[in-house]
Enzyme design. Structure first.
Site, PDB file in Angstrom:
ATOM      1  N   CYS A 120       1.199  -0.656  -0.031  1.00  8.64           N
ATOM      2  CA  CYS A 120      -0.206   0.081   0.345  1.00  8.64           C
ATOM      3  C   CYS A 120       1.060   1.119  -0.223  1.00  8.64           C
ATOM      4  O   CYS A 120       1.781   1.266   0.093  1.00  8.64           O
ATOM      5  CB  CYS A 120      -0.951   0.062   1.476  1.00  8.64           C
ATOM      6  SG  CYS A 120      -0.189   0.000   2.769  1.00  8.64           S
ATOM      7  N   GLU A 151       0.694  -0.283  16.417  1.00  8.26           N
ATOM      8  CA  GLU A 151      -0.325   0.851  15.911  1.00  8.26           C
ATOM      9  C   GLU A 151      -1.571   1.117  17.384  1.00  8.26           C
ATOM     10  O   GLU A 151      -1.600   1.879  17.846  1.00  8.26           O
ATOM     11  CB  GLU A 151      -1.473   0.032  14.558  1.00  8.26           C
ATOM     12  CG  GLU A 151      -1.893   1.694  14.157  1.00  8.26           C
ATOM     13  CD  GLU A 151      -2.930   0.876  13.070  1.00  8.26           C
ATOM     14  OE1 GLU A 151      -2.568   0.812  12.210  1.00  8.26           O
ATOM     15  OE2 GLU A 151      -4.213   2.283  13.105  1.00  8.26           O
ATOM     16  N   THR A 173      -6.356   0.749  11.830  1.00 11.70           N
ATOM     17  CA  THR A 173      -6.892   0.494  10.223  1.00 11.70           C
ATOM     18  C   THR A 173      -6.163  -0.777  10.177  1.00 11.70           C
ATOM     19  O   THR A 173      -7.052  -0.757   8.134  1.00 11.70           O
ATOM     20  CB  THR A 173      -5.109   1.850   9.850  1.00 11.70           C
ATOM     21  OG1 THR A 173      -3.744   1.551  10.092  1.00 11.70           O
ATOM     22  CG2 THR A 173      -4.755   3.126  10.016  1.00 11.70           C
ATOM     23  N   ASN A 203      -3.211  -6.835   8.153  1.00 11.43           N
ATOM     24  CA  ASN A 203      -3.862  -6.924   7.524  1.00 11.43           C
ATOM     25  C   ASN A 203      -4.087  -8.440   6.972  1.00 11.43           C
ATOM     26  O   ASN A 203      -4.864  -8.586   6.018  1.00 11.43           O
ATOM     27  CB  ASN A 203      -3.573  -5.676   6.686  1.00 11.43           C
ATOM     28  CG  ASN A 203      -2.223  -6.008   5.923  1.00 11.43           C
ATOM     29  OD1 ASN A 203      -2.721  -6.731   4.478  1.00 11.43           O
ATOM     30  ND2 ASN A 203      -0.983  -5.218   6.307  1.00 11.43           N
ATOM     31  N   HIS A 240       5.226  -4.868   8.903  1.00  6.76           N
ATOM     32  CA  HIS A 240       4.663  -6.302   9.093  1.00  6.76           C
ATOM     33  C   HIS A 240       5.385  -7.294   8.554  1.00  6.76           C
ATOM     34  O   HIS A 240       5.229  -7.791   8.084  1.00  6.76           O
ATOM     35  CB  HIS A 240       4.580  -6.537  10.324  1.00  6.76           C
ATOM     36  CG  HIS A 240       4.319  -6.139  11.409  1.00  6.76           C
ATOM     37  ND1 HIS A 240       2.940  -5.700  12.695  1.00  6.76           N
ATOM     38  CD2 HIS A 240       5.071  -5.369  12.301  1.00  6.76           C
ATOM     39  CE1 HIS A 240       3.259  -5.399  13.602  1.00  6.76           C
ATOM     40  NE2 HIS A 240       4.772  -4.882  13.389  1.00  6.76           N
TER      41      HIS A 240
HETATM   42  S1  SF4 Z   1      -2.829   2.242   7.691  1.00  2.00           S
HETATM   43 FE1  SF4 Z   1      -1.611   0.717   6.546  1.00  2.00          FE
HETATM   44  S2  SF4 Z   1      -2.061  -1.363   5.921  1.00  2.00           S
HETATM   45 FE2  SF4 Z   1      -3.529   1.094   5.438  1.00  2.00          FE
HETATM   46  S3  SF4 Z   1      -2.234   2.186   4.059  1.00  2.00           S
HETATM   47 FE3  SF4 Z   1      -1.399   2.808   6.281  1.00  2.00          FE
HETATM   48  S4  SF4 Z   1       0.227   1.177   6.139  1.00  2.00           S
HETATM   49 FE4  SF4 Z   1      -0.932   0.705   4.110  1.00  2.00          FE
END
Ligand code: SF4
Length: 318
Positions: free
Chosen positions: A17, A131, A169, A229, A46
């Site tokens: 991402c 996080e 997130t 995720n 990760h």
């Molecule tokens: S919150 Fe995490 S998964 Fe979502 S865009 Fe940001 S780094 Fe990527």
């Protein structure tokens, strides 16, 4: 071994991402600009491959700032840090580059703003995830973690009329909706974020697995065990009744997973690099898969700028 494998269907989107891309680039540019070693608090993202690769280039990963020598350059990971960590880094005089994903920072800003207006918070997330520690650590008090619906019944807030909810997130979109519904039932006045905190990348990758799973006999997710995720992607497939496995590296693939299967679905968590997906495809071909096809899906165009001092044009392309 006769697997009978016919094809591999690739979920779209999958893999990196914008937040992960940016975080890795920050470490790489810091290494180029300041030379090794560059200290990184927690795994930058990760993923084992990414972390080992950066270690080989001179990054040193630490959990405790006491392990960082005076005068060092320090990068905060994509997951974000608490105010206490930020303060300590400042007090110790490190040169800091913040690779916190801007979508995590957005949640931090919201928490700080509403806290000034007297709000307390319920955070939906997984205990112990960095996080969650970072977001909860934006405040000294008044933020309560719930991991599931049962936690909602047990949570003790002092201001039910001035209560806001935030989420990690990278949650399961469906789980988070269920927990949020329970929060709203118990605290009807709770304030929700204007836009949900679950990020676009998490949402898109889960949607892609929902499209993929019914079309295949087994789903393989490329991702490290610590990746929230990536774990959620495997769960999405399992919930749709499709066998699903997660692999950190191509060597983890087990031929018996594909015995009697024809169609394999393949995806990758937001922190898993494409090189691993390509290596997994090569192994699936060796096991008998003859064709590889990408499913239609959302084309992501999100891009986050680099922090000041690393993003100048002179270094672009470096
Ligand atoms: S919150 Fe995490 S998964 Fe979502 S865009 Fe940001 S780094 Fe990527």
């Amino acid at each position: 071994m006769e697997s009978g494998l016919a094809d591999v269907l690739l979920a779209e989107p999958r893999g990196f991402c914008a937040g992960v891309d940016r975080a890795i680039e920050i470490v790489e540019r810091a290494l180029t600009k300041f030379g090794a070693p560059i200290y990184v608090r927690h795994e930058i993202v990760h993923n084992t491959y990414v972390v080992e690769n950066l270690k080989a280039k001179g990054a040193i990963f630490i959990e405790d700032l006491a392990d960082v020598p005076a005068g060092a350059t320090l990068v905060f990971s994509a997951h974000g840090v608490s105010q206490a960590v930020r303060r300590e880094a400042k007090e110790r005089g490190f040169t800091v580059f913040d690779a916190t994903c801007p979508l995590v920072s957005k949640v931090h800003v919201e928490v700080a703003k509403l806290a000034r207006e007297g709000y307390e918070f319920i955070m939906i997330g997984h205990k112990g995830h960095p996080e969650v520690e970072g977001t909860m650590g934006q405040l000294a008090e008044g933020i309560f973690l719930v991991e599931d619906v049962a936690d909602v019944a047990a949570v003790r807030v002092t201001r039910p009329d001035r209560l806001a909810v935030v989420t990690q997130t990278t949650l399961s979109v469906d789980d988070a909706a269920e927990i949020l519904a329970a929060v709203k039932r118990r605290f009807p006045l709770v304030r929700e974020p204007k836009q949900q905190d679950i990020c676009y990348a998490t949402q898109n990758r889960q949607d892609a697995v929902k499209l993929l799973s019914p079309q295949v006999d087994v789903v393989v997710v490329v991702g490290s065990p610590t990746s929230s995720n990536s774990n959620r992607l495997r769960e999405v497939a399992l919930r749709l009744g499709t066998e699903a496995y997660m692999v950190d590296a191509p060597e983890d693939l087990r031929p018996e997973w594909f015995a009697g299967k024809r169609h394999v679905g393949l995806t990758a968590g937001a922190s898993a690099p494409d090189i691993l997906v390509q290596q997994v495809i090569a192994r699936l071909r060796a096991l008998g898969a003859v064709s590889v096809r990408t499913l239609p899906g959302v084309q992501e165009t999100v891009h986050f700028p680099l922090p000041m001092g690393l993003g100048d044009k002179a270094m672009a392309g470096g």
